[in-house]
Design an enzyme around this catalytic site. Structure first.
Site, PDB file in Angstrom:
ATOM      1  N   ASP A 222       0.779  -1.145  -0.065  1.00 38.73           N
ATOM      2  CA  ASP A 222      -0.076   0.057   0.121  1.00 38.73           C
ATOM      3  C   ASP A 222       0.899   1.093   0.017  1.00 38.73           C
ATOM      4  OD1 ASP A 222       0.919  -0.072   2.654  1.00 38.73           O
ATOM      5  OD2 ASP A 222      -1.307   0.092   3.479  1.00 38.73           O
ATOM      6  N   SER A 223       2.328   1.013   0.107  1.00 34.24           N
ATOM      7  CA  SER A 223       3.069   2.048  -0.180  1.00 34.24           C
ATOM      8  C   SER A 223       2.912   2.637  -1.497  1.00 34.24           C
ATOM      9  CB  SER A 223       4.814   1.594  -0.247  1.00 34.24           C
ATOM     10  OG  SER A 223       4.974   0.472  -0.978  1.00 34.24           O
TER      11      SER A 223
ATOM     12  N   ASP B 186      -0.831  -6.278   0.056  1.00 38.61           N
ATOM     13  CA  ASP B 186      -1.360  -5.469   1.152  1.00 38.61           C
ATOM     14  C   ASP B 186      -2.858  -5.357   1.412  1.00 38.61           C
ATOM     15  OD1 ASP B 186       0.670  -5.015   3.170  1.00 38.61           O
ATOM     16  OD2 ASP B 186       1.536  -3.314   1.900  1.00 38.61           O
TER      17      ASP B 186
ATOM     18  N   LYS C  74      -1.276  -9.586   3.487  1.00 34.04           N
ATOM     19  CA  LYS C  74      -0.601  -8.764   4.523  1.00 34.04           C
ATOM     20  C   LYS C  74      -1.400  -7.997   5.097  1.00 34.04           C
ATOM     21  CE  LYS C  74       2.891  -5.972   4.480  1.00 34.04           C
ATOM     22  NZ  LYS C  74       2.423  -4.704   5.297  1.00 34.04           N
TER      23      LYS C  74
ATOM     24  N   GLU D  38      -1.573  -5.503   9.043  1.00 36.98           N
ATOM     25  CA  GLU D  38      -0.905  -4.783   9.914  1.00 36.98           C
ATOM     26  C   GLU D  38      -1.767  -4.740  11.386  1.00 36.98           C
ATOM     27  OE1 GLU D  38       0.001  -0.604   9.050  1.00 36.98           O
ATOM     28  OE2 GLU D  38       1.015  -1.206   7.252  1.00 36.98           O
TER      29      GLU D  38
ATOM     30  N   GLU E 292       8.962  -3.917  11.056  1.00 41.66           N
ATOM     31  CA  GLU E 292       9.392  -2.465  10.449  1.00 41.66           C
ATOM     32  C   GLU E 292       9.872  -1.537  11.604  1.00 41.66           C
ATOM     33  OE1 GLU E 292       7.895   0.801   7.524  1.00 41.66           O
ATOM     34  OE2 GLU E 292       6.401  -0.639   7.897  1.00 41.66           O
TER      35      GLU E 292
END
Length: 263
Positions: A45-46, A84, A112, A114, A181
């Site tokens: 999602d960067s 993501d 993925k 978070e 991270e």
């Protein structure tokens, strides 16, 4: 290069062989990443920042992620594709399962998410639905407003213990991989040694099982990068060569060096 799957990466961990991961968002770069021999691609999602020009990942939608996942999947055959789950797409287990299925249909091999132990029920449900999960702890960019900015996490003992406990809980719930991270390298090394699943670091030192970098960062395209980034395009003979140099540096353990890590 043979088809990469979760079991192959788990075997690498067991044999203490490091592997590289890189973010990628389109078919053209996916082809080059594959040629460079990199084992896994993260459709991150960067893309909200490096492709869309936003100041965070928060505006990225499931439609954005599905589109770019499909683009990457059409561009390569061998790497494991991790996609993501964007902000607000996995607030409940059922919402998480529905949106994860969308990314899997687009071509992801794993999703993925978070967050810590609160994701346990969602991970269990995803596993039951045949969807492998990669967790993400430490600096979780989707929680930037809660964390108070992009800061190293886990420097004090209580926070470090909480991150370790969350890592153990995610593995117990069924997570097949974990991203750490911006955590101190000592903590990342401890978590990697504790878990049976592969641990991928970014700004977490070289004691993890793998490394991931944003494609635009390692190619020197991003104007301002974090401490943990190295420009592999310097002195290279093009994009593929830069990616090969990144892959080799991760595999032989020379990247990240001390200057790319936090204590």
């Amino acid at each position: 290069m043979s088809k990469v799957n979760i079991l192959k990466l788990l075997t690498k961990k067991q044999q203490q062989e490091k592997f590289a991961v890189v973010t990628c968002y389109d078919a053209s770069f996916a082809k080059v990443v594959e040629k460079a021999g990199i084992d896994a691609i993260l459709v991150g999602d960067s893309l909200g920042m490096v492709l869309q020009g936003r100041d965070s990942t928060l505006p990225v939608t499931i439609e954005d992620m599905s589109y770019h996942t499909a683009c990457v999947a059409r561009g390569c055959d061998q790497p494991l594709i991790i996609s993501d789950m964007p902000f607000g797409s996995y607030n409940t287990p059922q919402q998480c399962a529905d949106n994860a299925a969308t990314l899997m249909r687009a071509g992801a091999h794993m999703i993925k998410i978070e967050g810590g132990s609160w994701l346990g029920d969602s991970i269990t449900l995803l596993n039951q639905a045949g969807i492998p999960v990669c967790g993400h702890l430490g600096l979780t960019p989707q929680s930037v407003n809660v964390l108070g900015g992009y800061r190293v996490q886990g420097r004090d003992d209580s926070q470090a213990k909480a991150i370790l406990a969350d890592a153990v809980a995610l593995e117990a719930a069924g997570a097949a991989m974990l991203v750490l991270e911006c955590v101190p390298r000592k903590l990342a090394t401890e978590i990697s040694a504790t878990l049976k699943i592969p641990v991928i670091g970014i700004g977490a030192g070289n004691g993890t099982d793998a490394q991931v970098l944003v494609l635009h960062d390692l190619l020197g395209i991003t104007e301002k990068t974090a401490r943990f980034v190295r420009n592999f395009a310097e002195g290279s003979n093009g994009v593929e060569d830069a990616l090969k140099r990144y892959n080799s540096a991760v595999v032989d353990g020379s990247f990240p060096a001390d200057e790319h890590s936090f204590d």
